[in-house]
Design a protein around this motif. Structure first.
Motif, short mmCIF file in Angstrom:
data_model
loop_
_atom_site.label_atom_id
_atom_site.label_comp_id
_atom_site.label_asym_id
_atom_site.label_seq_id
_atom_site.Cartn_x
_atom_site.Cartn_y
_atom_site.Cartn_z
N ALA A 237 39.29 45.99 45.81
CA ALA A 237 38.12 45.79 46.66
C ALA A 237 37.20 44.69 46.16
O ALA A 237 36.50 44.05 46.96
CB ALA A 237 37.33 47.10 46.77
N ASN A 238 37.18 44.44 44.88
CA ASN A 238 36.20 43.52 44.29
C ASN A 238 36.89 42.43 43.46
O ASN A 238 36.31 41.93 42.49
CB ASN A 238 35.22 44.34 43.43
N TYR A 239 38.10 42.08 43.85
CA TYR A 239 38.93 41.15 43.08
C TYR A 239 38.22 39.82 42.80
O TYR A 239 38.22 39.34 41.67
CB TYR A 239 40.25 40.90 43.82
N GLY A 240 37.63 39.23 43.82
CA GLY A 240 37.02 37.90 43.66
C GLY A 240 35.90 37.90 42.63
O GLY A 240 35.81 36.99 41.79
N ALA A 241 35.03 38.90 42.68
CA ALA A 241 33.90 38.95 41.73
C ALA A 241 34.40 39.20 40.31
O ALA A 241 33.86 38.64 39.35
CB ALA A 241 32.92 40.04 42.16
N ILE A 242 35.42 40.04 40.18
CA ILE A 242 35.98 40.29 38.85
C ILE A 242 36.68 39.04 38.34
O ILE A 242 36.51 38.64 37.18
CB ILE A 242 36.92 41.52 38.88
N HIS B 294 31.51 50.66 41.15
CA HIS B 294 31.57 50.24 42.55
C HIS B 294 30.79 48.95 42.79
O HIS B 294 29.60 48.87 42.55
CB HIS B 294 31.04 51.34 43.47
N ASN B 295 31.51 47.93 43.22
CA ASN B 295 30.92 46.65 43.62
C ASN B 295 30.10 46.00 42.50
O ASN B 295 29.14 45.29 42.76
CB ASN B 295 30.06 46.84 44.87
N ASP B 296 30.48 46.26 41.25
CA ASP B 296 29.79 45.66 40.09
C ASP B 296 30.84 45.19 39.10
O ASP B 296 31.34 45.97 38.29
CB ASP B 296 28.84 46.68 39.46
N ALA B 297 31.18 43.93 39.16
CA ALA B 297 32.25 43.37 38.35
C ALA B 297 31.97 43.48 36.86
O ALA B 297 32.88 43.75 36.06
CB ALA B 297 32.50 41.91 38.74
N ALA B 298 30.73 43.29 36.45
CA ALA B 298 30.40 43.37 35.03
C ALA B 298 30.58 44.79 34.50
O ALA B 298 31.17 45.00 33.44
CB ALA B 298 28.98 42.87 34.79
N VAL B 299 30.07 45.77 35.24
CA VAL B 299 30.24 47.16 34.82
C VAL B 299 31.73 47.52 34.83
O VAL B 299 32.22 48.20 33.93
CB VAL B 299 29.42 48.13 35.71
N PHE B 300 32.46 47.05 35.83
CA PHE B 300 33.90 47.27 35.89
C PHE B 300 34.56 46.83 34.59
O PHE B 300 35.35 47.57 34.00
CB PHE B 300 34.49 46.50 37.08
N LEU B 301 34.24 45.62 34.12
CA LEU B 301 34.88 45.10 32.91
C LEU B 301 34.51 45.90 31.67
O LEU B 301 35.37 46.18 30.82
CB LEU B 301 34.52 43.62 32.72
N VAL B 302 33.26 46.30 31.56
CA VAL B 302 32.83 47.08 30.39
C VAL B 302 33.53 48.44 30.40
O VAL B 302 34.08 48.88 29.40
CB VAL B 302 31.30 47.23 30.35
N LYS B 303 33.51 49.11 31.54
CA LYS B 303 34.10 50.45 31.63
C LYS B 303 35.62 50.39 31.53
O LYS B 303 36.23 51.25 30.89
CB LYS B 303 33.67 51.13 32.94
N LEU B 304 36.24 49.38 32.12
CA LEU B 304 37.69 49.25 32.02
C LEU B 304 38.12 49.07 30.57
O LEU B 304 39.11 49.65 30.13
CB LEU B 304 38.22 48.09 32.87
N THR B 305 37.38 48.28 29.83
CA THR B 305 37.73 48.04 28.43
C THR B 305 37.66 49.34 27.64
O THR B 305 38.54 49.62 26.82
CB THR B 305 36.78 46.98 27.83
N ASP B 306 36.65 50.16 27.91
CA ASP B 306 36.55 51.47 27.28
C ASP B 306 37.74 52.34 27.70
O ASP B 306 38.37 53.01 26.87
CB ASP B 306 35.22 52.11 27.67
N PHE B 307 38.06 52.34 28.98
CA PHE B 307 39.19 53.10 29.51
C PHE B 307 40.50 52.69 28.84
O PHE B 307 41.29 53.54 28.41
CB PHE B 307 39.27 52.91 31.02
N VAL B 308 40.73 51.39 28.75
CA VAL B 308 41.96 50.90 28.14
C VAL B 308 42.06 51.38 26.69
O VAL B 308 43.11 51.86 26.25
CB VAL B 308 42.04 49.36 28.23
N ASP B 309 40.95 51.30 25.97
CA ASP B 309 40.96 51.71 24.58
C ASP B 309 41.23 53.21 24.45
O ASP B 309 41.97 53.64 23.58
CB ASP B 309 39.61 51.36 23.94
N ASN B 310 40.64 54.00 25.34
CA ASN B 310 40.77 55.46 25.25
C ASN B 310 42.05 55.99 25.88
O ASN B 310 42.67 56.91 25.35
CB ASN B 310 39.58 56.14 25.93
N ALA B 311 42.44 55.45 27.03
CA ALA B 311 43.53 56.04 27.81
C ALA B 311 44.87 55.35 27.60
O ALA B 311 45.89 56.02 27.47
CB ALA B 311 43.17 56.03 29.29
N ALA B 312 44.86 54.04 27.60
CA ALA B 312 46.13 53.32 27.58
C ALA B 312 46.87 53.47 26.26
O ALA B 312 48.08 53.25 26.21
CB ALA B 312 45.91 51.86 27.92
N GLY B 313 46.18 53.85 25.21
CA GLY B 313 46.84 54.03 23.92
C GLY B 313 47.14 55.47 23.56
O GLY B 313 47.57 55.75 22.45
#
Length: 194
Positions: A158-163, A102-121
């Motif tokens: 919600a946080n598009y600009g910061a990401i 929430h409202n943390d672009a850096a954490v978003f990117l780290v967690k999303l990358t983990d999510f993509v690796d675990n879920a998207a495949g």
């Protein structure tokens, strides 16, 4: 390293984010090893909380305060889930992800990358030789990750600009595609074990 390549391809140049992506599961999965091998402590009697704090301390001392913050933010909380149902565990996981990004672009990117690796495949686990062998596991993980895809989608809106400030235009397109792909493929995978 696959995750580090992913964020680099998305245009991330912030070294703390790249390092945190590489280390994202270390405190969660290897705290005892970090404490014993890198800090030199005999940690046989340490509690999980003590191990985690010592591993985070090593992370901070070695890679800096921001890397520690990012790794700590994406690490699942220490909770006793032994008596919880799978649905309750999934709900706790989704709540953790929502709060962390929430409202943390850096954490978003780290967690999303983990999510993509675990879920998207996950769909790769149901094809080929032995098809059907992993269906139950894939279905359980898909059920865990499907609500999280929506959490990432909402946070991105919600946080598009910061990401966007942390990635390239092509990287943002890749992020959107990863989230949409997960939302499209996970529902069918949830139904595998049904």
């Amino acid at each position: 390293l696959r995750n580090a390549l992913r964020v680099l391809r998305e245009g991330v140049t912030d070294l703390d984010i790249v390092v945190a992506v590489i280390l994202h599961d270390t405190v969660e999965d290897c705290a005892r090893d970090i404490v014993e091998d890198y800090r030199g402590f005999a940690a046989a009697q340490w509690t999980p909380g003590q191990l985690r704090e010592a591993a985070l301390g090593w992370t901070e001392g070695t890679f800096g305060t921001e890397v520690r913050r990012l790794v700590e933010a994406v690490s699942n909380p220490l909770t006793d889930t032994a008596t919880l149902s799978r649905e309750a565990k999934n709900t706790l996981y989704a709540a953790h992800v929502a709060a962390a990004i929430h409202n943390d672009a850096a954490v978003f990117l780290v967690k999303l990358t983990d999510f993509v690796d675990n879920a998207a495949g996950l769909h790769h686990n149901v094809a080929g030789i032995g098809a059907g062998v992993n269906d139950g596991m894939v279905s359980r993980l898909a059920a865990k990750y499907l609500p999280v895809a929506e959490i990432f989608e909402a946070e991105l809106a919600a946080n598009y600009g910061a990401i966007m400030a942390l990635v390239s235009a092509d990287g943002m397109e890749a992020i959107i595609e990863h989230i949409l792909s997960a939302k499209a493929t996970l529902p069918a995978l949830v139904k595998l074990a049904a």
